[in-house]
Design a protein around this motif. Structure first.
Motif, PDB file in Angstrom:
ATOM      1  N   LEU A   1       0.833  -1.197   0.000  1.00 12.54           N
ATOM      2  CA  LEU A   1       0.000   0.000   0.000  1.00 12.54           C
ATOM      3  C   LEU A   1       0.863   1.240   0.000  1.00 12.54           C
ATOM      4  CD1 LEU A   1      -0.960  -2.145   2.498  1.00 12.54           C
ATOM      5  CD2 LEU A   1      -3.035  -0.832   2.152  1.00 12.54           C
TER       6      LEU A   1
ATOM      7  N   TYR B   1       0.516   5.205   1.426  1.00 20.97           N
ATOM      8  CA  TYR B   1      -0.198   6.179   2.227  1.00 20.97           C
ATOM      9  C   TYR B   1       0.468   7.527   2.012  1.00 20.97           C
ATOM     10  CZ  TYR B   1      -3.114   3.001   5.010  1.00 20.97           C
ATOM     11  OH  TYR B   1      -4.062   2.099   5.427  1.00 20.97           O
TER      12      TYR B   1
ATOM     13  N   LYS C   1       0.853  11.524   3.631  1.00 25.08           N
ATOM     14  CA  LYS C   1       0.721  12.220   4.898  1.00 25.08           C
ATOM     15  C   LYS C   1       1.096  13.692   4.755  1.00 25.08           C
ATOM     16  CE  LYS C   1       2.190  12.117   9.735  1.00 25.08           C
ATOM     17  NZ  LYS C   1       2.363  13.559   9.758  1.00 25.08           N
TER      18      LYS C   1
ATOM     19  N   PRO D   1      -1.662   9.635   8.405  1.00 24.22           N
ATOM     20  CA  PRO D   1      -1.546   9.114   7.038  1.00 24.22           C
ATOM     21  C   PRO D   1      -2.928   8.842   6.436  1.00 24.22           C
ATOM     22  CG  PRO D   1      -0.069   7.952   8.528  1.00 24.22           C
ATOM     23  CD  PRO D   1      -0.977   8.783   9.383  1.00 24.22           C
TER      24      PRO D   1
ATOM     25  N   PHE E   1      -4.851   6.685   3.293  1.00 26.33           N
ATOM     26  CA  PHE E   1      -4.695   5.621   2.301  1.00 26.33           C
ATOM     27  C   PHE E   1      -4.805   6.189   0.889  1.00 26.33           C
ATOM     28  CE2 PHE E   1      -4.953   1.582   0.349  1.00 26.33           C
ATOM     29  CZ  PHE E   1      -5.963   1.654  -0.607  1.00 26.33           C
TER      30      PHE E   1
ATOM     31  N   PHE F   1       4.352   7.134   2.271  1.00 26.43           N
ATOM     32  CA  PHE F   1       4.814   5.924   2.934  1.00 26.43           C
ATOM     33  C   PHE F   1       4.359   4.714   2.136  1.00 26.43           C
ATOM     34  CE2 PHE F   1       6.360   7.507   6.971  1.00 26.43           C
ATOM     35  CZ  PHE F   1       5.660   8.689   7.175  1.00 26.43           C
TER      36      PHE F   1
ATOM     37  N   PHE G   1       5.520  -0.297   7.737  1.00 21.68           N
ATOM     38  CA  PHE G   1       5.770   0.894   6.936  1.00 21.68           C
ATOM     39  C   PHE G   1       7.252   1.112   6.666  1.00 21.68           C
ATOM     40  CE2 PHE G   1       1.770   3.210   6.629  1.00 21.68           C
ATOM     41  CZ  PHE G   1       0.975   2.618   7.597  1.00 21.68           C
TER      42      PHE G   1
END
Lengths: 111, 113
Positions: free
Chosen positions: A34, A36, A38, A44, A46, A89, A101
Motif C-alpha cells: 500500500l 499512504y 501524509k 496518514p 490511504f 509511505f 511501513f
C-alpha cells in the motif's frame, strides 16, 4: 530488521511531470502493498494498494507497480500537482491488517 | 465530522509519570490500532483490537496498556514514562475483517522530559 525500505528521503518534481516513488521490501509474506500519503500535523491517508498476486494497479493519476522477483514496488503520479506535495509511505500488509511501513519519502512538486 | 479523533494533540510530561491518550472513531469500524512514529519517522504498529479483543500485540513494553471500553474507543495508557517514549502516537481504525485500508487519527505528540 527493516522489512520495508524507502531509500530516497526526498524527491523534487516540476508540476505536470511524473513523480516516481520507490520502495523495497524483504518480507515475502506480505499479502498486499500500500501507499499512504501524509500531510504535516495529520495522520496518514490511504492512497492506493496492490495485491501481491498483481503487478499493476491504477487509480486516476496514481499507478502502483509491483515487481515480486526484485521485491520492489513503485508509485507513479502523472501528472504531478502541487497539492501532491506530502510524505509518501509504502507499507506491506500481512494477516489481521498488520502494516509494516517504510520511513517515508518527502515529495515536493514545484509550480 | 472527524472520523478518527485523538486527545490530546500534544502531551508534555516528566519521566516516571503515567499518562493516557484517548482515541475515538465514528466510522462504525470494528478494528482499531495504535501506531508509534519514532524519531526516525518509522510508523510501527503497537496493538490492534477487533471488537474489544486484542488481535495484534507487538513487542511493546508492558508499561503500555491499551484499553477498549467499547468498539468505538481504544485508549492507550502508559506507565512510568521514559525519555524513549517520546514520539508521535497514531490511532487508526478499519472495517471488519481487519483491513489494510486504515483510517488514521491526527496523532498525539508525546514529549517526555
Amino acid at each position: 530488521d527493516q522489512q520495508v525500505k524507502q531509500n530516497s528521503p526526498s524527491l523534487s518534481v516540476q508540476e505536470g511531470r511524473i513523480s516516481i516513488l520507490n520502495c523495497d521490501y524483504t518480507n515475502s509474506m506480505f499479502d498486499y502493498f500500500l501507499w499512504y500519503k501524509k500531510y504535516p500535523a495529520e495522520g496518514p491517508t490511504f492512497l492506493i494498494s496492490i495485491s501481491s498476486i498483481k503487478d499493476k494497479n491504477e487509480d486516476g493519476r496514481f499507478t502502483v507497480f509491483l515487481n515480486k522477483s526484485a521485491k520492489h514496488l513503485s508509485l507513479h503520479i502523472v501528472p504531478s500537482q502541487p497539492g501532491d506535495s506530502a510524505v509518501y509511505f509504502c507499507a506491506g500488509g500481512t494477516s489481521y491488517g498488520k502494516l509494516t511501513f517504510g520511513q517515508g519519502t518527502i515529495l515536493t512538486v514545484h509550480p | 465530522d472527524t472520523a478518527v479523533s485523538q486527545t490530546p494533540k500534544y502531551l508534555v510530561t516528566q519521566m516516571g509519570n503515567d499518562k493516557s491518550i484517548k482515541c475515538e472513531q465514528n466510522l462504525g469500524h470494528d478494528t482499531m490500532y495504535w501506531y508509534k512514529q519514532d524519531s526516525k519517522k518509522f510508523l510501527k504498529i503497537m496493538f490492534s483490537y477487533n471488537n474489544k479483543e486484542l488481535i495484534i500485540n507487538e513487542t511493546v513494553p508492558n508499561r503500555f496498556s491499551p484499553k477498549s471500553p467499547d468498539k468505538a474507543h481504544l485508549n492507550l495508557h502508559i506507565n512510568s514514562l521514559e525519555l524513549g517514549d517520546s514520539a508521535v502516537y497514531f490511532c487508526a481504525s478499519s472495517q471488519d475483517p481487519p483491513s489494510y485500508e486504515q483510517y488514521f487519527g491526527p496523532g498525539t505528540r508525546l514529549t517526555v522530559t
